[in-house]
Design a protein around this motif. Structure first.
Motif, PDB file in Angstrom:
ATOM      1  N   SER A 186      23.573  36.900  47.514  1.00  0.00           N
ATOM      2  CA  SER A 186      23.584  38.018  46.566  1.00  0.00           C
ATOM      3  C   SER A 186      24.060  37.601  45.191  1.00  0.00           C
ATOM      4  N   GLY A 187      24.242  36.307  44.982  1.00  0.00           N
ATOM      5  CA  GLY A 187      24.697  35.833  43.677  1.00  0.00           C
ATOM      6  C   GLY A 187      26.213  35.836  43.557  1.00  0.00           C
ATOM      7  N   THR A 188      26.659  35.287  42.437  1.00  0.00           N
ATOM      8  CA  THR A 188      28.090  35.280  42.140  1.00  0.00           C
ATOM      9  C   THR A 188      28.313  35.892  40.757  1.00  0.00           C
ATOM     10  N   LEU A 189      29.527  36.402  40.560  1.00  0.00           N
ATOM     11  CA  LEU A 189      29.937  36.942  39.261  1.00  0.00           C
ATOM     12  C   LEU A 189      31.119  36.132  38.754  1.00  0.00           C
ATOM     13  N   HIS A 190      30.966  35.507  37.610  1.00  0.00           N
ATOM     14  CA  HIS A 190      32.104  34.877  36.941  1.00  0.00           C
ATOM     15  C   HIS A 190      32.633  35.956  35.998  1.00  0.00           C
ATOM     16  N   LEU A 191      33.827  36.446  36.275  1.00  0.00           N
ATOM     17  CA  LEU A 191      34.328  37.666  35.633  1.00  0.00           C
ATOM     18  C   LEU A 191      35.230  37.362  34.445  1.00  0.00           C
ATOM     19  N   ALA A 192      35.003  38.072  33.340  1.00  0.00           N
ATOM     20  CA  ALA A 192      35.867  37.910  32.160  1.00  0.00           C
ATOM     21  C   ALA A 192      37.140  38.719  32.372  1.00  0.00           C
ATOM     22  N   HIS A 193      38.277  38.002  32.489  1.00  0.00           N
ATOM     23  CA  HIS A 193      39.550  38.686  32.739  1.00  0.00           C
ATOM     24  C   HIS A 193      40.129  39.253  31.449  1.00  0.00           C
ATOM     25  N   ALA A 194      39.579  38.795  30.287  1.00  0.00           N
ATOM     26  CA  ALA A 194      40.104  39.188  28.973  1.00  0.00           C
ATOM     27  C   ALA A 194      38.985  38.979  27.958  1.00  0.00           C
ATOM     28  N   PRO A 195      39.116  39.501  26.738  1.00  0.00           N
ATOM     29  CA  PRO A 195      38.079  39.253  25.737  1.00  0.00           C
ATOM     30  C   PRO A 195      37.836  37.754  25.517  1.00  0.00           C
ATOM     31  N   VAL A 215      41.371  38.233  48.448  1.00  0.00           N
ATOM     32  CA  VAL A 215      41.882  37.923  47.114  1.00  0.00           C
ATOM     33  C   VAL A 215      42.422  36.509  47.140  1.00  0.00           C
ATOM     34  N   GLY A 216      42.026  35.684  46.171  1.00  0.00           N
ATOM     35  CA  GLY A 216      42.508  34.306  46.139  1.00  0.00           C
ATOM     36  C   GLY A 216      43.135  33.972  44.805  1.00  0.00           C
ATOM     37  N   GLY A 217      44.046  33.014  44.833  1.00  0.00           N
ATOM     38  CA  GLY A 217      44.675  32.578  43.590  1.00  0.00           C
ATOM     39  C   GLY A 217      45.260  31.187  43.737  1.00  0.00           C
ATOM     40  N   MET A 218      45.490  30.537  42.597  1.00  0.00           N
ATOM     41  CA  MET A 218      46.082  29.204  42.604  1.00  0.00           C
ATOM     42  C   MET A 218      47.475  29.285  43.238  1.00  0.00           C
ATOM     43  N   GLY A 219      47.914  28.191  43.820  1.00  0.00           N
ATOM     44  CA  GLY A 219      49.257  28.126  44.377  1.00  0.00           C
ATOM     45  C   GLY A 219      49.223  27.986  45.893  1.00  0.00           C
ATOM     46  N   THR A 231      53.320  31.723  36.709  1.00  0.00           N
ATOM     47  CA  THR A 231      52.386  32.767  36.268  1.00  0.00           C
ATOM     48  C   THR A 231      52.408  33.935  37.245  1.00  0.00           C
ATOM     49  N   HIS A 232      52.391  33.621  38.533  1.00  0.00           N
ATOM     50  CA  HIS A 232      52.383  34.694  39.535  1.00  0.00           C
ATOM     51  C   HIS A 232      53.706  35.443  39.566  1.00  0.00           C
ATOM     52  N   THR A 282      37.881  34.143  34.696  1.00  0.00           N
ATOM     53  CA  THR A 282      37.984  33.152  33.623  1.00  0.00           C
ATOM     54  C   THR A 282      39.427  32.780  33.287  1.00  0.00           C
ATOM     55  N   ALA A 283      40.411  33.349  33.990  1.00  0.00           N
ATOM     56  CA  ALA A 283      41.812  33.062  33.665  1.00  0.00           C
ATOM     57  C   ALA A 283      42.127  31.582  33.898  1.00  0.00           C
ATOM     58  N   LEU A 284      43.069  31.052  33.130  1.00  0.00           N
ATOM     59  CA  LEU A 284      43.473  29.653  33.288  1.00  0.00           C
ATOM     60  C   LEU A 284      44.029  29.431  34.698  1.00  0.00           C
ATOM     61  N   VAL A 285      44.922  30.339  35.136  1.00  0.00           N
ATOM     62  CA  VAL A 285      45.368  30.327  36.527  1.00  0.00           C
ATOM     63  C   VAL A 285      44.417  31.282  37.252  1.00  0.00           C
ATOM     64  N   MET A 286      43.371  30.677  37.770  1.00  0.00           N
ATOM     65  CA  MET A 286      42.198  31.429  38.235  1.00  0.00           C
ATOM     66  C   MET A 286      42.465  32.255  39.479  1.00  0.00           C
ATOM     67  N   SER A 287      41.677  33.323  39.661  1.00  0.00           N
ATOM     68  CA  SER A 287      41.702  34.035  40.935  1.00  0.00           C
ATOM     69  C   SER A 287      40.282  34.415  41.353  1.00  0.00           C
ATOM     70  N   SER A 288      40.154  34.854  42.600  1.00  0.00           N
ATOM     71  CA  SER A 288      38.818  35.151  43.144  1.00  0.00           C
ATOM     72  C   SER A 288      38.885  36.418  43.986  1.00  0.00           C
ATOM     73  N   ILE A 289      37.751  37.094  44.121  1.00  0.00           N
ATOM     74  CA  ILE A 289      37.624  38.193  45.075  1.00  0.00           C
ATOM     75  C   ILE A 289      36.253  38.102  45.744  1.00  0.00           C
ATOM     76  N   ARG A 290      36.220  38.484  46.989  1.00  0.00           N
ATOM     77  CA  ARG A 290      34.945  38.583  47.709  1.00  0.00           C
ATOM     78  C   ARG A 290      35.165  39.468  48.929  1.00  0.00           C
ATOM     79  N   ILE A 291      34.041  39.856  49.537  1.00  0.00           N
ATOM     80  CA  ILE A 291      34.088  40.679  50.753  1.00  0.00           C
ATOM     81  C   ILE A 291      33.462  39.848  51.879  1.00  0.00           C
ATOM     82  N   ASP A 292      34.038  39.916  53.086  1.00  0.00           N
ATOM     83  CA  ASP A 292      33.383  39.199  54.189  1.00  0.00           C
ATOM     84  C   ASP A 292      32.479  40.160  54.962  1.00  0.00           C
TER      85      ASP A 292
END
Ligand code: FAD
Length: 427
Positions: A124-133, A299-303, A418-419, A282-292
């Motif tokens: 279904s594709g992926t979305l690279h999401l802009a977390h900020a302007p 929800v995923g994040g660095m660390g 950051t977290h 797009t955040a420097l300390v990146m995160s992810s979301i998806r549905i199984d």
């Protein structure tokens, strides 16, 4: 909040596992592979399909490393925007790598279809999401570069990004219809099962503890026995263990953690990622979301949620979930797990020539589903057909990284800080 059970969702939701046993008698084959992740299993499948005898030795279980812990985003390309790849590798080599990896998701989904792998595959594709302007600016730049190369990507405005994610948090998105999501451990076991069905032999609980090259043959010591082969592929990436000679891949280990909710009720599923796209931001300390497939939001994040920073990362995941989806504020996390990424300083995978008819492939820098499949398949062809040009990158003689321990601490400290202190959890 911090009482989320430590368990890898993928280990629980996998439908079919490959049946493997420890290596227990001497053997001689055409190709020996160390590591049973995407790279090793894809190589074994290709080698067996080419009619070669091939054995994989896996220290733990199939998919124990990054392949069984990742987010499951089947991306078309690396982290780097195309221009940075050609700057680092030169126009010819860079373009070849970009073109090869652009086809990566097609290769993965074709194998899944051809071998009938049951791994929640969703294209279904992926979305690279802009977390900020500022993130939207980055996406516009990537869109422009991708467009020039003919990539079928689409830049979405904030309204469309919010509609597709069901969250008010995003300022736009880059949609890649070539990509998709999988249950990664199930894909890895599917590759292993297909390899076995094609004639390969795979062993778990079989750590290679020594390698030597003698009489034009590689001798691998494992469980008190020896595997001999004229060709060798080392595919241990960030989980390289037990071996320091003749080669040890150089990378910075970087941790990434994931937290999965209980399956969401139908009314929420209809609003949250209704199209099933896999997302990262797009955040420097990146995160992810998806549905199984069961409708869990992940929800995923660095660390490293398995390390001392666990309470911080777990509390961050809860705040993040609440910020993205206030309606999920009280939905519990049922699974939490982390994994190690093999980061290289230029974020470009490495193919090293480590001796006669022997390659090491590693350093996917967090992009290893398509690249692992593509590089593993190509490594088998290159070794068996003595055709190094089959590889997406020319093999290098050496690769070194400096201050890896310090850089690892820097990444983990940065993610934890950051977290811990981020006032708005959207970043
Ligand atoms: C948390 C996380 C999220 C990620 N998300 C994504 C994503 O969404 N999309 C994407 O494309 N990529 C993602 N990646 C990257 C991707 O998972 C990896 O690049 C990929 O799994 C690498 O596959 P591999 O087969 O090369 O290595 P691995 O899967 O790590 O396999 C290496 C194997 O070698 C074995 N081994 C090590 N030493 C020995 C030895 N001495 N003898 C025998 N066996 C040995 C290990 O036990 C291990 O099973 C992510 C990675 C992590 C950690």
């Amino acid at each position: 909040m911090t009482s989320t059970p430590v368990s890898n969702l993928w280990q629980v939701s996998i439908a079919q596992r490959a049946e493997t046993k420890p290596f227990s008698k001497d053997q001689t084959v055409d190709l020996a592979i160390i590591g049973g992740g995407f790279t090793g299993c894809a190589a074994a499948l290709e080698a067996a399909r080419l009619g070669a005898s091939v054995t994989v030795l896996e220290a733990e279980t199939i998919g124990h490393g990054g392949s069984g812990r990742n987010v499951g985003l089947v991306n078309a390309g690396l982290w780097l925007p195309p221009n940075e790849i050609t700057e680092a590798l030169g126009e010819d080599v860079g373009r070849r790598l970009i073109d090869t990896l652009a086809d990566g998701p097609a290769r993965v989904f074709d194998i899944i279809a051809r071998e009938g792998i049951d791994c929640e595959a969703t294209r279904s594709g992926t979305l690279h999401l802009a977390h900020a302007p500022s993130g939207l600016k980055d996406l516009k730049n990537r869109f422009r570069q991708g467009n020039q190369l003919g990539a079928p990507i689409q830049l979405l405005d904030a309204t469309e990004a919010r509609r597709r994610t069901g969250s008010e948090a995003f300022h736009g998105a880059l949609f890649d219809p070539r990509a998709g999501t999988i249950q990664p451990l199930a894909y890895c076991h599917g590759l292993a099962r297909a390899a076995i069905a094609s004639g390969a032999t795979l062993h778990d609980q079989s750590a290679v503890t020594a390698i030597r090259h003698q009489d034009d043959t590689w001798h691998l010591s494992c469980n008190g026995h020896t595997l001999r082969a004229r060709r060798l592929l080392l595919a241990t990436n960030a989980y390289h263990a037990a071996l320091s000679a003749p080669f040890r891949p150089a990378y910075v280990p970087v941790h990434y953690s994931q937290f999965a909710t209980a399956p969401l009720p139908e009314d929420l599923r209809a609003r949250i990622l209704p199209g099933g796209e896999g997302c990262w931001d797009t955040a420097l300390v990146m995160s992810s979301i998806r549905i199984d497939a069961a409708g869990r939001l992940i929800v995923g994040g660095m660390g490293d949620s398995d390390g001392p920073g666990r309470p911080v990362h777990a509390a961050w995941a809860r705040r993040k979930l609440r910020a993205l989806y206030p309606e999920l504020a009280d939905v519990p996390f049922e699974h939490a797990w982390s994994g190690r990424i093999a980061m290289t300083s230029d974020h470009i995978p490495k193919v090293l020539s480590i001796g006669p008819r022997a390659f090491a492939v590693f350093g996917y820098s967090g992009r290893g589903i398509s690249p692992g499949t593509v590089f593993g398949t190509a490594a088998a062809e290159a070794l068996l057909q003595e055709r190094p040009e089959a590889l997406p990158l020319p093999p290098q003689a050496a690769h070194s990284e400096t201050l890896t321990g310090l850089k690892q601490a820097y990444y983990e400290f940065g993610a934890t800080l950051t977290h811990a202190i981020r006032p708005s959890p959207l970043g």
